[in-house]
Write a protein that holds these residues in place. Sequence first.
Motif, PDB file in Angstrom:
ATOM      1  N   GLU A 358      30.966  35.613   8.496  1.00 11.62           N
ATOM      2  CA  GLU A 358      31.735  34.493   7.976  1.00 11.62           C
ATOM      3  C   GLU A 358      33.214  34.753   8.221  1.00 11.62           C
ATOM      4  O   GLU A 358      33.735  35.820   7.886  1.00 11.62           O
ATOM      5  N   VAL A 359      33.890  33.783   8.832  1.00 11.39           N
ATOM      6  CA  VAL A 359      35.298  33.945   9.184  1.00 11.39           C
ATOM      7  C   VAL A 359      36.096  32.784   8.603  1.00 11.39           C
ATOM      8  O   VAL A 359      35.728  31.617   8.776  1.00 11.39           O
ATOM      9  N   GLU A 360      37.197  33.113   7.891  1.00  7.31           N
ATOM     10  CA  GLU A 360      38.085  32.080   7.353  1.00  7.31           C
ATOM     11  C   GLU A 360      39.241  31.868   8.320  1.00  7.31           C
ATOM     12  O   GLU A 360      39.920  32.817   8.736  1.00  7.31           O
ATOM     13  N   VAL A 361      39.459  30.596   8.681  1.00  7.50           N
ATOM     14  CA  VAL A 361      40.445  30.237   9.697  1.00  7.50           C
ATOM     15  C   VAL A 361      41.499  29.319   9.086  1.00  7.50           C
ATOM     16  O   VAL A 361      41.180  28.409   8.310  1.00  7.50           O
ATOM     17  N   THR A 362      42.753  29.532   9.448  1.00  5.10           N
ATOM     18  CA  THR A 362      43.858  28.695   8.986  1.00  5.10           C
ATOM     19  C   THR A 362      44.020  27.481   9.902  1.00  5.10           C
ATOM     20  O   THR A 362      43.960  27.606  11.131  1.00  5.10           O
ATOM     21  N   ILE A 363      44.229  26.301   9.294  1.00  4.62           N
ATOM     22  CA  ILE A 363      44.387  25.063  10.053  1.00  4.62           C
ATOM     23  C   ILE A 363      45.761  24.466   9.769  1.00  4.62           C
ATOM     24  O   ILE A 363      46.145  24.271   8.607  1.00  4.62           O
ATOM     25  N   ASN A 364      46.514  24.161  10.815  1.00  2.67           N
ATOM     26  CA  ASN A 364      47.781  23.425  10.708  1.00  2.67           C
ATOM     27  C   ASN A 364      47.614  22.071  11.382  1.00  2.67           C
ATOM     28  O   ASN A 364      46.927  21.951  12.411  1.00  2.67           O
ATOM     29  N   TRP A 365      48.281  21.038  10.820  1.00  2.00           N
ATOM     30  CA  TRP A 365      48.097  19.679  11.299  1.00  2.00           C
ATOM     31  C   TRP A 365      49.394  19.088  11.845  1.00  2.00           C
ATOM     32  O   TRP A 365      50.492  19.438  11.408  1.00  2.00           O
ATOM     33  N   ASP A 366      49.227  18.166  12.804  1.00  2.00           N
ATOM     34  CA  ASP A 366      50.346  17.415  13.348  1.00  2.00           C
ATOM     35  C   ASP A 366      49.877  15.996  13.606  1.00  2.00           C
ATOM     36  O   ASP A 366      48.718  15.773  14.011  1.00  2.00           O
ATOM     37  N   ALA A 367      50.765  15.006  13.337  1.00  2.00           N
ATOM     38  CA  ALA A 367      50.427  13.599  13.552  1.00  2.00           C
ATOM     39  C   ALA A 367      51.411  12.983  14.538  1.00  2.00           C
ATOM     40  O   ALA A 367      52.632  13.188  14.422  1.00  2.00           O
ATOM     41  N   ASN A 368      50.918  12.203  15.492  1.00  2.00           N
ATOM     42  CA  ASN A 368      51.747  11.547  16.497  1.00  2.00           C
ATOM     43  C   ASN A 368      51.235  10.132  16.758  1.00  2.00           C
ATOM     44  O   ASN A 368      50.052   9.965  17.124  1.00  2.00           O
ATOM     45  N   PRO A 369      52.060   9.103  16.532  1.00  2.00           N
ATOM     46  CA  PRO A 369      53.444   9.182  16.056  1.00  2.00           C
ATOM     47  C   PRO A 369      53.515   9.526  14.565  1.00  2.00           C
ATOM     48  O   PRO A 369      52.548   9.306  13.837  1.00  2.00           O
ATOM     49  N   ALA A 370      54.657  10.037  14.150  1.00  2.00           N
ATOM     50  CA  ALA A 370      54.833  10.391  12.740  1.00  2.00           C
ATOM     51  C   ALA A 370      55.101   9.142  11.914  1.00  2.00           C
ATOM     52  O   ALA A 370      55.469   8.086  12.428  1.00  2.00           O
ATOM     53  N   GLY A 371      54.890   9.281  10.593  1.00  2.00           N
ATOM     54  CA  GLY A 371      55.228   8.209   9.678  1.00  2.00           C
ATOM     55  C   GLY A 371      54.076   7.340   9.253  1.00  2.00           C
ATOM     56  O   GLY A 371      54.152   6.653   8.228  1.00  2.00           O
ATOM     57  N   VAL A 372      52.985   7.317  10.019  1.00  2.00           N
ATOM     58  CA  VAL A 372      51.828   6.502   9.633  1.00  2.00           C
ATOM     59  C   VAL A 372      50.865   7.336   8.795  1.00  2.00           C
ATOM     60  O   VAL A 372      50.395   6.902   7.737  1.00  2.00           O
ATOM     61  N   ILE A 373      50.546   8.534   9.272  1.00  3.03           N
ATOM     62  CA  ILE A 373      49.722   9.468   8.503  1.00  3.03           C
ATOM     63  C   ILE A 373      50.568  10.712   8.276  1.00  3.03           C
ATOM     64  O   ILE A 373      50.985  11.374   9.237  1.00  3.03           O
TER      65      ILE A 373
END
Length: 723
Positions: A358-373
């Motif tokens: 079992e491996v725990e993984v870090t998730i980072n998010w980006d939204a394009n275009p910005a401002g909607v989500i």
Amino acid sequence: MNYDDAKTSARPFMKPLSTCIALVAAVMFFSCKQNIGTESKTPAAQYKVTVEKTSGGNVTVTPALPESGMVNKNTELTFTATMLGGYKFVKWEHNGADTGVTEPTYKLTVTQAVRIKAVFEVDGTPITKHTVTLTPPVNGTVTSVPEIPSDKQVADGTEITFTATAQSGYAVEKWTVSPNTALKTGGAEGSQTATITITADTTVKVKFKPTLTDQEKVEKAKEALQLSFQNGDTADNISSHRLNLPVNGLQGTKISWQSNGTNIIEIKKENEWSYGSITRPEENTQVTLTATITKGAASATKSFIVTVRGTNEDAVISAAEQAVRAIPSFMTKDTSPIQLRTKETVSVSNGSSSSSVEVEVTINWDANPAGVISVPNGTVTPHETEIKKVTLTATAKKGNAQTQKTIEVTVYPKNKEPDLQTVVANIINTIPAEIDADIQLPQAPSGYKLTWSSSNDSILKIEENSGYIETWDLVDRTVELTATLEKNAAGGKATKPKTLTIKARKQFRNGSDGSSYEFDGNKLTVHRVNGEPAAVYRVDINPTAKTITATLERLTYKDNSLMEPEEVAKQVFAEKEFPFNLQFSLLDLQQKTLVTLQDIKTITQQFPDQSNVTTDQELFERWIQMVLPEISYEEFSNKNAEEQSKLIKKALKSMQNSLYKESNMDENTPLTEAFVKMKENIKKSVTAHLEKKVKQVHIYQYRIEGDQLTFSGKPIPVSWYDF
């Protein structure tokens, strides 16, 4: 009875002859179970021209054919037949068919591969004949065209072309033709062919010499040695739990392996195979595998640097896919915020332990275009009037491993209720028309329900938002995938179907022995455990009857690469002929005035597993005392040369008598005649096996379970002896 059966049935006193005597008897009586022209930028097309020589006359060709027989297209050739005394010319044959030409001169313009044969027959007048003796060669074979008859009597004036074929590791050294005036062309040192004209009793002998020392053989094996990988792995990216390592190399060499990282790749042995048992680390790690290639006292090493793929590499891919899988394909003003998880826990196989971690993984998010989500809280802010397409990117990280996965989310405006039919059509249009792997299906946001169905669950099975290819086949198949979108609180329902093509699977495992099958159109290649191709078939697949109609095109034999079946047949014949040549040479020592143990040693050391017999006593006990148990080595040593020779000849005669008895052959049959007949039977046996089994079209019933392809009854052969 096959050849191995015959070998095990040999009498005890015949053991020192290894496979030879029993093999002789088996083949005798159980074989049924068995550039012309100039160069240009575009080379002229060439075709093979073969002159089938026969008894009764000779044929000359103008212009003369090259040794290869390859002739430029549209070349005009003139064939001239010359009759021998006692024969007359009858006709010309073209590719086995009568040409209608009965004149001794025949002209032909070459437009295709062709076989030309001059047919002669006796005219009733006396025929002068001479005895032609081909001394059985060692470490190679010699064939003649036309063939020398069993009585060795050949008409005066006959031209015979002899062709010498050396065994692997040997080459033609010297031709000896007696009388030397008989030699017409060829026959030089190292030449492959010699053409002689028979005008008297003639003897032909070919001597072969080793071409490579053991060290040279080792170096050639080292040069050819490569690693083969499974499941799409490469030297820079190994994720399988096992790496097959060859233990036999070219030129009869042996290979042993060492690993400098036994905690990651541990060398193990299983029956005749060596393999690396892989336990994957967290990070990508290099391991050096060193092969030691040996032949006798000669040795060489070759190292391979491979990279074992870390479990973190798989973990970040799985985590990124898992993260975007939870994202809905569209949003409206009534839907809740998107959950953008910043941690994902995934299960990853670590290789040879057959367990997962079992491996725990870090998730980072980006939204394009910005401002909607907005990220990372997932709040959705729809535009007042416009539909917005937002690409969400999940970046998964664990240790040094990192990967990204994206998903497009359609955000509908605040003041416009989306039409369900339009939405479901947009969703299903994101599904590819063809798939060759399991597929993740889009999800709907809160307030909506999106379900999926398949027209054939036995081909594509739907579980929640995943489509799993339930069964594979050798041909493309189609299913209808249907999306149904509903809005809660009686908001209506919309459906949209789409035809999906499930592509034929190209590669399958053979679960019985670890080999594999690879399909490419109408070609099937069968691979050995080490990944090397073993056979290639032309196939026709009937998916309804679940049958494969297969015709063999190429296969391997021993250390050779893929060859046409006819070439393999030549190899098989040469291999089976080899012990007969040795056997004849051994028994023919009876003709010498004085025979010594050294004479026996010179021949017997070429038998399989006999090179370790080094002392005279070992030689005597294995080859003489086994036949004459009443004589001890001490008694033999105390006798003079003439007495020793008599004992050796007595042992050889006993071997010959036993051979004749096993073969139901008259004891007065001349040894040379016996061996000619036996070799003829070998050739007939090999030819029959080629034509009636190897080259025949075979139909196989197949079954697919997961990635494993199996056959009812006999599997598809990969060896000459499997047919």
